[in-house]
Scaffold this active site. Structure first.
Site, mmCIF file in Angstrom:
data_model
loop_
_atom_site.group_PDB
_atom_site.id
_atom_site.type_symbol
_atom_site.label_atom_id
_atom_site.label_comp_id
_atom_site.label_asym_id
_atom_site.label_seq_id
_atom_site.Cartn_x
_atom_site.Cartn_y
_atom_site.Cartn_z
ATOM 1 C CE1 TYR A 1 41.882 44.967 41.153
ATOM 2 C CE2 TYR A 1 39.907 45.522 42.395
ATOM 3 C CZ TYR A 1 40.990 45.921 41.639
ATOM 4 O OH TYR A 1 41.197 47.261 41.384
ATOM 5 C CB CYS B 1 34.830 44.000 41.587
ATOM 6 S SG CYS B 1 35.996 42.684 41.882
ATOM 7 C CB THR C 1 37.114 39.945 44.463
ATOM 8 O OG1 THR C 1 36.771 38.852 43.612
ATOM 9 C CG2 THR C 1 38.237 39.537 45.374
ATOM 10 C CD GLU D 1 38.842 38.668 31.445
ATOM 11 O OE1 GLU D 1 39.953 38.749 30.931
ATOM 12 O OE2 GLU D 1 38.477 39.350 32.419
ATOM 13 C CB THR E 1 31.943 40.698 37.313
ATOM 14 O OG1 THR E 1 33.283 40.176 37.363
ATOM 15 C CG2 THR E 1 31.765 41.772 38.345
ATOM 16 C CG HIS E 2 34.442 37.446 34.500
ATOM 17 N ND1 HIS E 2 34.667 38.498 35.361
ATOM 18 C CD2 HIS E 2 35.367 37.557 33.512
ATOM 19 C CE1 HIS E 2 35.689 39.215 34.916
ATOM 20 N NE2 HIS E 2 36.139 38.665 33.798
HETATM 21 N N1 DGL Z 1 35.492 41.075 39.057
HETATM 22 C C1 DGL Z 1 35.892 39.898 39.803
HETATM 23 C C2 DGL Z 1 34.741 39.476 40.720
HETATM 24 O O1 DGL Z 1 33.581 39.750 40.477
HETATM 25 C C3 DGL Z 1 36.299 38.763 38.893
HETATM 26 C C4 DGL Z 1 37.614 38.982 38.171
HETATM 27 C C5 DGL Z 1 38.791 39.140 39.110
HETATM 28 O O2 DGL Z 1 39.242 38.157 39.719
HETATM 29 O O3 DGL Z 1 39.242 40.257 39.262
HETATM 30 O O4 DGL Z 1 34.985 38.853 41.714
#
Ligand code: DGL
Length: 270
Positions: free
Chosen positions: A42, A73, A75, A152, A187-188
């Site tokens: 996203y 998330c 984003t 990942e 999140t990552h």
């Molecule tokens: N889950 C997304 C975030 O926390 C990171 C991965 C993505 O780009 O979808 O922004």
């Protein structure tokens, strides 16, 4: 209603860091997790697309009769949270406000750093939320897109992630001397915590939005009288929009526990 599940969604696997913290804090809660793995990432998409996908995710979770939704998330929280809260009547929590609140509690210098996906940083959601909560803050933000594939891949320590982190933090160079609190606004990023800490130095406090979000999830459920009061531990159900197998393998790294069952679902038509 209190035995209904908490719905959590993310663009994919990363939201499991949020699930892990919610499970730790609220072990009796049933949880339904949706990872939109077919449409990840996203972080590089437009606000309109992320908002549409987020609505599909909420619609799916509503079919599971959830009592509240956590947008794990960053984003999706940055781009879609206000629209979701306007459209749906159940409590919907994002990760940006909780992370910002904790950062404000921790900072002494009043200078907060924020790192996240390109979309999150571009949206200015953290910058706006932080300034709204405390107007005299200095805020420095930068996107670190390569941290997502690194996490990942499980490539979270060593020379390569350290070099990438150091290169990203070059952009914060002028600021980094006075930043005393850094929000991991993706999140990552909690998976790369030790590498990030090594590069920014031990004096900078890293804020993991996942922990803060778990705290606010409990707060909302308590306020609404929706905490599950049963004796036994809750059940977690996993749904993904792409390969269940891949999610299981990488997901265990994020969740730090075995994932027994993942169901593939199609969403986006409701
Ligand atoms: N889950 C997304 C975030 O926390 C990171 C991965 C993505 O780009 O979808 O922004």
């Amino acid at each position: 209603m209190s035995s209904a599940a908490i719905g959590i969604f993310d663009s994919g696997i990363g939201g499991l860091t949020v699930l892990r913290e919610i499970q730790k804090k609220l072990p009796k809660e049933n949880i339904v997790y949706l990872g939109d793995t077919a449409r990840v990432p996203y972080g590089t998409k437009s606000a309109e697309t992320v908002t549409l996908y987020s609505m599909h995710n909420v619609n799916f979770l509503l079919q599971k009769n959830v009592k509240m939704i956590v947008v794990a998330c960053n984003t999706a929280s940055a781009f879609a949270l206000p629209s979701l809260q306007k459209k749906y009547s159940l409590p919907i929590l994002g990760v940006i406000e909780p992370g910002s609140e904790v950062a404000i509690q921790k900072t002494k210098s009043g200078h907060i750093g924020v790192i996240g996906t390109e979309g999150t940083i571009r949206s200015q959601a953290y910058q706006n939320t932080l300034s709204k909560l405390r107007s005299d803050l200095q805020i420095s933000a930068t996107a670190c897109p390569l941290f997502v594939p690194l996490a990942e891949e499980g490539w979270i320590t060593g020379e390569v992630p350290e070099k990438i982190a150091a290169t990203y933090f070059e952009k914060l160079k002028q600021a980094i001397h006075t930043i005393d609190t850094l929000i991991l606004g993706c999140t990552h990023y909690p998976l790369l915590k030790s590498t990030i800490q090594k590069v920014v130095g031990p004096e900078v406090v890293l804020i993991d939005s996942a922990e803060a979000t778990a705290f606010y999830t409990e707060k909302i459920l308590k306020e609404k009288n929706l905490l599950n009061t049963v004796l036994e531990n809750g059940k977690v159900s996993f749904y993904v929009t792409d390969s269940a197998e891949k999610f299981k393998n990488v997901g265990e790294l994020f969740l730090k526990q075995h994932i027994s069952e993942v169901e593939h679902v199609s969403i986006g038509t409701t």
